[in-house]
Design a protein around this motif. Structure first.
Motif, PDB file in Angstrom:
ATOM      1  N   LYS A   1      88.388   2.785  69.973  1.00 42.57           N
ATOM      2  CA  LYS A   1      89.686   2.717  69.301  1.00 42.57           C
ATOM      3  C   LYS A   1      90.430   4.057  69.367  1.00 42.57           C
ATOM      4  N   ILE A   2      89.705   5.144  69.183  1.00 44.94           N
ATOM      5  CA  ILE A   2      90.331   6.474  69.219  1.00 44.94           C
ATOM      6  C   ILE A   2      90.931   6.750  70.595  1.00 44.94           C
ATOM      7  N   ILE A   3      90.135   6.525  71.629  1.00 47.26           N
ATOM      8  CA  ILE A   3      90.593   6.816  72.993  1.00 47.26           C
ATOM      9  C   ILE A   3      91.721   5.884  73.400  1.00 47.26           C
ATOM     10  N   LEU A   4      91.574   4.583  73.110  1.00 46.14           N
ATOM     11  CA  LEU A   4      92.609   3.636  73.524  1.00 46.14           C
ATOM     12  C   LEU A   4      93.894   3.793  72.720  1.00 46.14           C
ATOM     13  N   THR A   5      93.792   4.258  71.480  1.00 45.29           N
ATOM     14  CA  THR A   5      95.006   4.563  70.715  1.00 45.29           C
ATOM     15  C   THR A   5      95.775   5.678  71.398  1.00 45.29           C
ATOM     16  N   ASP A   6      95.073   6.716  71.815  1.00 48.56           N
ATOM     17  CA  ASP A   6      95.715   7.829  72.511  1.00 48.56           C
ATOM     18  C   ASP A   6      96.340   7.363  73.828  1.00 48.56           C
ATOM     19  N   ILE A   7      95.611   6.576  74.581  1.00 46.99           N
ATOM     20  CA  ILE A   7      96.121   6.078  75.858  1.00 46.99           C
ATOM     21  C   ILE A   7      97.324   5.164  75.633  1.00 46.99           C
ATOM     22  N   THR A   8      97.274   4.332  74.599  1.00 45.23           N
ATOM     23  CA  THR A   8      98.390   3.439  74.289  1.00 45.23           C
ATOM     24  C   THR A   8      99.655   4.238  74.004  1.00 45.23           C
ATOM     25  N   HIS A   9      99.515   5.318  73.255  1.00 40.92           N
ATOM     26  CA  HIS A   9     100.676   6.167  72.974  1.00 40.92           C
ATOM     27  C   HIS A   9     101.224   6.772  74.269  1.00 40.92           C
ATOM     28  N   ASP A  10     100.337   7.204  75.158  1.00 36.49           N
ATOM     29  CA  ASP A  10     100.782   7.719  76.458  1.00 36.49           C
ATOM     30  C   ASP A  10     101.562   6.664  77.225  1.00 36.49           C
ATOM     31  N   GLU A  11     101.059   5.430  77.233  1.00 33.85           N
ATOM     32  CA  GLU A  11     101.741   4.346  77.953  1.00 33.85           C
ATOM     33  C   GLU A  11     103.123   4.085  77.342  1.00 33.85           C
ATOM     34  N   MET A  12     103.216   4.171  76.011  1.00 38.99           N
ATOM     35  CA  MET A  12     104.513   3.999  75.358  1.00 38.99           C
ATOM     36  C   MET A  12     105.479   5.099  75.776  1.00 38.99           C
ATOM     37  N   HIS A  13     104.970   6.318  75.893  1.00 38.73           N
ATOM     38  CA  HIS A  13     105.814   7.439  76.341  1.00 38.73           C
ATOM     39  C   HIS A  13     106.274   7.207  77.772  1.00 38.73           C
ATOM     40  N   HIS A  14     105.372   6.707  78.621  1.00 35.39           N
ATOM     41  CA  HIS A  14     105.740   6.402  80.007  1.00 35.39           C
ATOM     42  C   HIS A  14     106.822   5.326  80.043  1.00 35.39           C
ATOM     43  N   ALA A  15     106.643   4.274  79.243  1.00 37.52           N
ATOM     44  CA  ALA A  15     107.640   3.200  79.204  1.00 37.52           C
ATOM     45  C   ALA A  15     108.991   3.749  78.756  1.00 37.52           C
ATOM     46  N   GLY A  16     108.974   4.607  77.755  1.00 40.38           N
ATOM     47  CA  GLY A  16     110.219   5.208  77.274  1.00 40.38           C
ATOM     48  C   GLY A  16     110.892   6.047  78.342  1.00 40.38           C
ATOM     49  N   ALA A  17     110.109   6.824  79.078  1.00 37.49           N
ATOM     50  CA  ALA A  17     110.675   7.652  80.148  1.00 37.49           C
ATOM     51  C   ALA A  17     111.278   6.773  81.241  1.00 37.49           C
ATOM     52  N   LEU A  18     110.584   5.701  81.589  1.00 33.98           N
ATOM     53  CA  LEU A  18     111.107   4.793  82.610  1.00 33.98           C
ATOM     54  C   LEU A  18     112.354   4.067  82.127  1.00 33.98           C
ATOM     55  N   LEU A  19     112.387   3.680  80.845  1.00 37.04           N
ATOM     56  CA  LEU A  19     113.586   3.050  80.299  1.00 37.04           C
ATOM     57  C   LEU A  19     114.772   4.002  80.355  1.00 37.04           C
ATOM     58  N   LYS A  20     114.541   5.271  80.041  1.00 41.11           N
ATOM     59  CA  LYS A  20     115.625   6.254  80.129  1.00 41.11           C
ATOM     60  C   LYS A  20     116.074   6.423  81.572  1.00 41.11           C
ATOM     61  N   LEU A  21     115.122   6.452  82.496  1.00 41.92           N
ATOM     62  CA  LEU A  21     115.469   6.554  83.914  1.00 41.92           C
ATOM     63  C   LEU A  21     116.308   5.354  84.342  1.00 41.92           C
ATOM     64  N   LEU A  22     115.929   4.163  83.891  1.00 42.42           N
ATOM     65  CA  LEU A  22     116.705   2.968  84.201  1.00 42.42           C
ATOM     66  C   LEU A  22     118.120   3.101  83.639  1.00 42.42           C
ATOM     67  N   ASP A  23     118.231   3.619  82.431  1.00 44.18           N
ATOM     68  CA  ASP A  23     119.540   3.840  81.807  1.00 44.18           C
ATOM     69  C   ASP A  23     120.392   4.780  82.645  1.00 44.18           C
ATOM     70  N   ILE A  24     119.787   5.842  83.145  1.00 46.48           N
ATOM     71  CA  ILE A  24     120.513   6.815  83.963  1.00 46.48           C
ATOM     72  C   ILE A  24     120.938   6.194  85.296  1.00 46.48           C
ATOM     73  N   LEU A  25     120.031   5.462  85.927  1.00 43.28           N
ATOM     74  CA  LEU A  25     120.296   4.901  87.250  1.00 43.28           C
ATOM     75  C   LEU A  25     121.200   3.675  87.212  1.00 43.28           C
ATOM     76  N   SER A  26     121.185   2.945  86.096  1.00 39.26           N
ATOM     77  CA  SER A  26     121.959   1.704  86.024  1.00 39.26           C
ATOM     78  C   SER A  26     122.538   1.485  84.637  1.00 39.26           C
ATOM     79  N   PRO A  27     123.626   2.166  84.332  1.00 41.77           N
ATOM     80  CA  PRO A  27     124.278   1.945  83.036  1.00 41.77           C
ATOM     81  C   PRO A  27     124.674   0.476  82.826  1.00 41.77           C
TER      82      PRO A  27
END
Length: 99
Positions: A53-79
């Motif tokens: 649970k400890i390790i996967l919680t940390d990894i899950t947060h990383d994946e959420m950060h990745h998703a957020g970064a990609l969503l922002k990139l999508l916003d920049i590339l395609s308003p």
């Protein structure tokens, strides 16, 4: 068009991606991050092992950060895509009487 449908397809594209293909690839990446989050959360909910649970919680947060970064990139590339997503959110808020 290059394929982005399998983790087993590790070849690079034989050509430079067009802007449309880049957007499609970014959207696929976003979907993949959300899928990974779902998998890790299912594992966490299915075990009593605190170390898992400890390790996967940390990894899950990383994946959420990745998703957020990609969503922002999508916003920049395609308003235009962002405008459509915001339209959907506003419509849902109206239907749910959320101000």
């Amino acid at each position: 068009m290059p394929r982005f449908d399998s983790i087993h397809d590790i070849r690079s594209s034989e050509k430079t991606l067009s802007p449309t293909e880049v957007l499609r690839a970014i959207k696929f990446g976003i979907a993949s991050e959300f899928e990974a989050i779902q998998i890790y959360q299912q594992i966490m909910e299915s075990t009593d092992n605190e170390q898992v649970k400890i390790i996967l919680t940390d990894i899950t947060h990383d994946e959420m950060h990745h998703a957020g970064a990609l969503l922002k990139l999508l916003d920049i590339l395609s308003p235009a895509d962002t405008a459509e997503y915001l339209h959907g959110m506003r419509k849902a808020m109206d239907e749910l009487n959320i101000i």
